[in-house]
Motif scaffolding. Structure first.
Motif, short mmCIF file in Angstrom:
data_model
loop_
_atom_site.label_atom_id
_atom_site.label_comp_id
_atom_site.label_asym_id
_atom_site.label_seq_id
_atom_site.Cartn_x
_atom_site.Cartn_y
_atom_site.Cartn_z
N ILE A 1 0.76 -1.13 0.08
CA ILE A 1 -0.03 0.14 0.18
C ILE A 1 0.84 1.24 0.09
CG2 ILE A 1 -1.52 1.22 1.07
CD1 ILE A 1 -2.73 -1.35 2.52
N PRO A 2 0.88 2.06 -0.85
CA PRO A 2 1.82 3.12 -1.03
C PRO A 2 1.31 4.31 -0.11
CG PRO A 2 0.70 2.71 -3.19
CD PRO A 2 0.20 1.94 -2.14
N CYS A 3 2.31 5.01 0.59
CA CYS A 3 1.86 6.09 1.45
C CYS A 3 0.91 6.98 0.89
CB CYS A 3 3.20 6.91 2.10
SG CYS A 3 4.41 7.54 0.74
N MET A 4 0.10 7.94 1.61
CA MET A 4 -0.85 8.65 1.04
C MET A 4 -0.26 9.82 0.24
SD MET A 4 -3.52 7.20 1.98
CE MET A 4 -4.67 8.54 1.51
N ILE A 5 0.79 10.40 0.51
CA ILE A 5 1.38 11.39 -0.10
C ILE A 5 1.93 11.22 -1.55
CG2 ILE A 5 3.88 11.11 0.92
CD1 ILE A 5 3.99 14.16 0.92
N TYR A 6 2.39 9.81 -1.58
CA TYR A 6 2.69 9.10 -2.86
C TYR A 6 1.32 9.27 -3.72
CZ TYR A 6 4.60 6.35 -6.43
OH TYR A 6 4.95 5.54 -7.72
N ARG A 7 0.32 8.76 -3.21
CA ARG A 7 -0.78 8.45 -4.11
C ARG A 7 -1.07 10.03 -4.45
NH1 ARG A 7 -3.91 4.11 -5.49
NH2 ARG A 7 -5.55 5.36 -4.86
N LYS A 8 -1.06 11.07 -3.72
CA LYS A 8 -1.52 12.24 -4.13
C LYS A 8 -0.81 12.85 -5.12
CE LYS A 8 -4.34 13.64 0.02
NZ LYS A 8 -4.40 12.33 0.22
N LEU A 9 0.70 12.56 -5.00
CA LEU A 9 1.25 13.10 -6.28
C LEU A 9 1.31 12.44 -7.42
CD1 LEU A 9 4.90 13.46 -4.06
CD2 LEU A 9 3.00 15.24 -4.69
N ARG A 10 0.95 10.98 -7.35
CA ARG A 10 0.75 10.37 -8.48
C ARG A 10 -0.39 10.74 -9.19
NH1 ARG A 10 -1.96 5.37 -9.40
NH2 ARG A 10 -0.82 4.00 -11.03
N PHE B 1 0.56 5.06 -18.79
CA PHE B 1 1.21 6.36 -18.24
C PHE B 1 1.37 5.98 -16.61
CE2 PHE B 1 0.90 10.04 -15.43
CZ PHE B 1 1.98 10.97 -15.95
N GLU B 2 0.50 5.41 -16.12
CA GLU B 2 0.40 5.04 -14.66
C GLU B 2 1.74 4.08 -14.55
OE1 GLU B 2 -3.29 3.64 -13.71
OE2 GLU B 2 -4.51 5.39 -13.73
N ARG B 3 1.68 2.95 -15.21
CA ARG B 3 2.74 2.00 -15.17
C ARG B 3 4.23 2.67 -15.45
NH1 ARG B 3 -0.98 -1.14 -17.91
NH2 ARG B 3 -0.01 -0.77 -19.87
N ARG B 4 3.93 3.35 -16.19
CA ARG B 4 5.37 4.06 -16.57
C ARG B 4 5.91 4.97 -15.39
NH1 ARG B 4 5.69 5.08 -23.29
NH2 ARG B 4 4.88 2.85 -23.60
N LEU B 5 5.09 5.93 -15.14
CA LEU B 5 5.31 6.59 -13.94
C LEU B 5 5.90 6.10 -12.82
CD1 LEU B 5 5.06 9.73 -12.78
CD2 LEU B 5 2.71 9.00 -12.18
N ASP B 6 5.05 4.93 -12.27
CA ASP B 6 5.59 4.04 -11.06
C ASP B 6 6.93 3.60 -11.32
OD1 ASP B 6 3.40 4.39 -9.36
OD2 ASP B 6 2.16 2.67 -10.23
N LYS B 7 7.27 3.02 -12.67
CA LYS B 7 8.34 2.50 -12.89
C LYS B 7 9.70 3.41 -12.67
CE LYS B 7 10.95 -0.14 -16.05
NZ LYS B 7 11.00 -1.02 -17.36
N TYR B 8 9.31 4.65 -13.45
CA TYR B 8 10.25 5.69 -13.16
C TYR B 8 10.58 6.24 -11.93
CZ TYR B 8 12.51 10.09 -14.06
OH TYR B 8 13.41 11.23 -14.04
N TRP B 9 9.46 6.34 -11.06
CA TRP B 9 9.80 6.82 -9.54
C TRP B 9 10.25 5.66 -8.64
CZ3 TRP B 9 4.72 10.36 -8.43
CH2 TRP B 9 4.93 11.55 -9.26
N THR B 10 10.34 4.58 -9.05
CA THR B 10 10.95 3.63 -8.21
C THR B 10 12.47 3.88 -7.86
OG1 THR B 10 11.51 2.25 -10.15
CG2 THR B 10 9.57 1.60 -8.96
N LYS C 1 10.70 10.32 2.86
CA LYS C 1 11.60 10.34 1.41
C LYS C 1 10.52 11.24 0.67
CE LYS C 1 15.46 7.09 1.25
NZ LYS C 1 15.74 5.91 0.40
N CYS C 2 9.34 10.54 0.60
CA CYS C 2 8.25 11.24 -0.58
C CYS C 2 8.05 12.64 0.11
CB CYS C 2 6.90 10.19 -0.35
SG CYS C 2 5.85 10.66 -1.68
N LEU C 3 8.09 12.90 1.42
CA LEU C 3 7.79 14.32 1.83
C LEU C 3 9.10 15.29 1.12
CD1 LEU C 3 5.75 16.10 3.27
CD2 LEU C 3 7.31 15.67 5.35
N ASP C 4 10.22 14.72 1.16
CA ASP C 4 11.39 15.70 0.88
C ASP C 4 11.25 15.82 -0.60
OD1 ASP C 4 12.37 15.77 3.30
OD2 ASP C 4 13.72 14.05 3.39
N PHE C 5 10.85 14.49 -1.44
CA PHE C 5 10.90 14.62 -2.91
C PHE C 5 9.77 15.64 -3.27
CE2 PHE C 5 8.63 12.92 -6.55
CZ PHE C 5 9.77 12.70 -7.33
#
Length: 244
Positions: free
Chosen positions: A128-137, A212-221, A231-235
């Motif tokens: 389950i991704p953190c909530m802030i990651y979900r919002k940025l995504r 796009f969703e798949r490629r975004l997730d892969k790039y942000w890994t 880390k997501c907050l700093d990002f």
């Protein structure tokens, strides 16, 4: 009722058919509480309370929660309250970001096999991704949809493509408006620009939303932010910095 936003004349009154319209400091519109400072703090507190109440109901109803049951319940009953229309009320202050995140932080401790693990490990184990990651995504998915005409022509798109015509990549870049107040930096049309412009063309020119969703997730890994709140907050903080 009337709602004043910004530096409007506070001495001015409005009336309708001889009746003076009373002023309010907040109003709910399409399920979102809009306040006169556009901080959305009251809306965030309201949604967090709803989500916590539902988690309390789940805790009292289920004597045992495994990973699968918890994931289904959280995604189906709790998380929607924390994400509905988030493009509008995306938290600006760190305390509000933490307030939203703490719902998931506390909820994941209800699972016996996860309760003693650090937060990042709990999320990784549950996938389950953190909530802030979900919002940025979610922001970037909205940008993709807007730039690729997934909405009606009558809807005004609040994004501007870069005027720089040098190179073949200019049409994929966005321009950012100059701002004088920090809170305006959190408006959708400003906060998404650096994130989008930082994506490679292989991501921004994906042929479909799912792609796009798949490629975004892969790039942000490579940034290791999916399950790491700090880390997501700093990002996010780095990319919303005016000097970025």
């Amino acid at each position: 009722k009337a709602l004043r936003i910004g530096n409007s004349d506070t001495t001015l009154n409005y009336n309708m058919e001889g009746t003076i319209i009373k002023f309010t400091e907040k109003e709910k519109d399409l399920g979102v509480i809009v306040d006169n400072k556009l901080s959305f703090e009251q809306h965030i507190n309201s949604q967090v309370q709803k989500a916590n109440n539902i988690m309390g109901l789940i805790r009292r109803t289920f004597t045992y929660l495994d990973k699968e049951i918890f994931t289904r319940l959280f995604k189906g009953l709790v998380r929607p309250h924390l994400e509905y229309a988030h493009v509008v009320w995306h938290p600006f202050y760190i305390k509000d970001k933490k307030n939203v995140e703490n719902v998931l932080r506390r909820a994941t401790k209800l699972i016996p096999c996860c309760k003693d693990l650090p937060y990042k490990e709990r999320l990784t184990k549950l996938k389950i991704p953190c909530m802030i990651y979900r919002k940025l995504r979610g922001d970037q998915i909205e940008v993709y949809k807007m730039l690729n005409n997934h909405y009606d022509d009558e809807i005004e798109i609040p994004l501007k493509r870069s005027a720089n015509t040098r190179g073949n990549l200019s049409r994929t870049k966005l321009s950012k408006s100059k701002i004088s107040k920090d809170i305006r930096a959190n408006f959708f049309s400003n906060r998404v620009v650096n994130f989008w412009n930082g994506l490679p063309i292989s991501v921004t020119q994906a042929p479909s939303v799912k792609s796009f969703e798949r490629r975004l997730d892969k790039y942000w890994t490579k940034f290791d932010i999916k399950y790491d709140f700090d880390k997501c907050l700093d990002f996010e903080r780095t990319r919303t910095n005016p000097n970025y």
